[in-house]
Design a protein around this motif. Structure first.
Motif, PDB file in Angstrom:
ATOM      1  N   ILE A  18       0.829  -1.203   0.000  1.00  0.00           N
ATOM      2  CA  ILE A  18       0.000   0.000   0.000  1.00  0.00           C
ATOM      3  C   ILE A  18       0.864   1.254   0.000  1.00  0.00           C
ATOM      4  N   ASN A  19       0.242   2.356  -0.360  1.00  0.00           N
ATOM      5  CA  ASN A  19       0.858   3.670  -0.204  1.00  0.00           C
ATOM      6  C   ASN A  19       0.476   4.178   1.184  1.00  0.00           C
ATOM      7  N   LEU A  24       4.269   8.244   9.670  1.00  0.00           N
ATOM      8  CA  LEU A  24       3.851   7.016  10.330  1.00  0.00           C
ATOM      9  C   LEU A  24       4.310   7.088  11.781  1.00  0.00           C
ATOM     10  N   ILE A  25       3.687   6.293  12.633  1.00  0.00           N
ATOM     11  CA  ILE A  25       4.055   6.231  14.043  1.00  0.00           C
ATOM     12  C   ILE A  25       4.579   4.841  14.369  1.00  0.00           C
ATOM     13  N   HIS A  26       5.674   4.816  15.120  1.00  0.00           N
ATOM     14  CA  HIS A  26       6.225   3.573  15.656  1.00  0.00           C
ATOM     15  C   HIS A  26       6.426   3.772  17.149  1.00  0.00           C
ATOM     16  N   ASP A  88       9.140   9.982   8.769  1.00  0.00           N
ATOM     17  CA  ASP A  88       8.834  10.811   7.599  1.00  0.00           C
ATOM     18  C   ASP A  88       9.109   9.976   6.354  1.00  0.00           C
ATOM     19  N   THR A  89       8.060   9.488   5.744  1.00  0.00           N
ATOM     20  CA  THR A  89       8.216   8.588   4.598  1.00  0.00           C
ATOM     21  C   THR A  89       8.740   9.288   3.347  1.00  0.00           C
ATOM     22  N   THR A  90       8.682  10.624   3.313  1.00  0.00           N
ATOM     23  CA  THR A  90       9.249  11.324   2.147  1.00  0.00           C
ATOM     24  C   THR A  90      10.764  11.205   2.128  1.00  0.00           C
ATOM     25  N   LEU A  91      11.354  10.868   3.269  1.00  0.00           N
ATOM     26  CA  LEU A  91      12.807  10.711   3.352  1.00  0.00           C
ATOM     27  C   LEU A  91      13.262   9.291   3.034  1.00  0.00           C
ATOM     28  N   GLN A 128      17.857   9.179  10.138  1.00  0.00           N
ATOM     29  CA  GLN A 128      17.550  10.481   9.528  1.00  0.00           C
ATOM     30  C   GLN A 128      16.072  10.636   9.198  1.00  0.00           C
ATOM     31  N   ALA A 129      15.346   9.529   9.102  1.00  0.00           N
ATOM     32  CA  ALA A 129      13.931   9.580   8.720  1.00  0.00           C
ATOM     33  C   ALA A 129      12.991   9.489   9.921  1.00  0.00           C
TER      34      ALA A 129
END
Length: 143
Positions: A18-19, A24-26, A88-91, A128-129
């Motif tokens: 999926i996209n 996201l949270i961990h 940050d999934t953009t990273l 970094q992400a």
């Protein structure tokens, strides 16, 4: 990806690819904080994964479990004051995300729609992400 040859497919936590949202949270216990800050999130067979599988980790695929929601009501493990990490999934655009198969077994009428927010990856996430947005105490919150 080094784990793919070792696990039994029935123990693969990945559902459909999926996209995901930008963030996201961990959640993780505070004793893991320094290692996560230094090394990022590493795929492993964590404590909760072991509990959910009756401590049977043979042939389990190491993974990272997250929530695809910034709504606290959707997050895993609200009974412990854990560290909360925002990813940050953009990273990390090349990391693939999947529905968490443990929470996708009933697609209609399931009374807990938040469970569809749970996602999993089998890729490590570099430091970094991720950002520590809550320092937990590690204490049990419910009696």
């Amino acid at each position: 990806m080094k784990y793919l040859k070792k696990f039994n497919e029935s123990h693969d936590p990945r559902g459909k690819e999926i996209n995901v949202d930008r963030f996201l949270i961990h959640k993780s216990m505070p004793e893991n904080r320094e290692n996560i800050l230094k090394n990022g999130l590493r795929c492993k067979i964590g404590d909760r994964y072991q509990i959910d599988n009756n401590s049977n980790t043979k042939d389990r695929l190491p993974a990272i479990f997250c929530t695809n929601s910034m709504n606290k009501k959707d997050w895993f493990g609200n009974d412990w004051d854990a560290d909360i990490w925002r990813i940050d999934t953009t990273l990390i655009p090349n990391i693939k995300w999947y529905k968490d198969k443990m929470f996708s077994f009933n697609k209609s009428g399931f009374p807990f729609p938040f469970m569809y927010k749970h996602v999993v990856t089998i890729n490590d996430i570099p430091s970094q992400a991720i950002e520590l947005i809550h320092k937990g105490s590690g204490k049990l919150l419910i009696n």
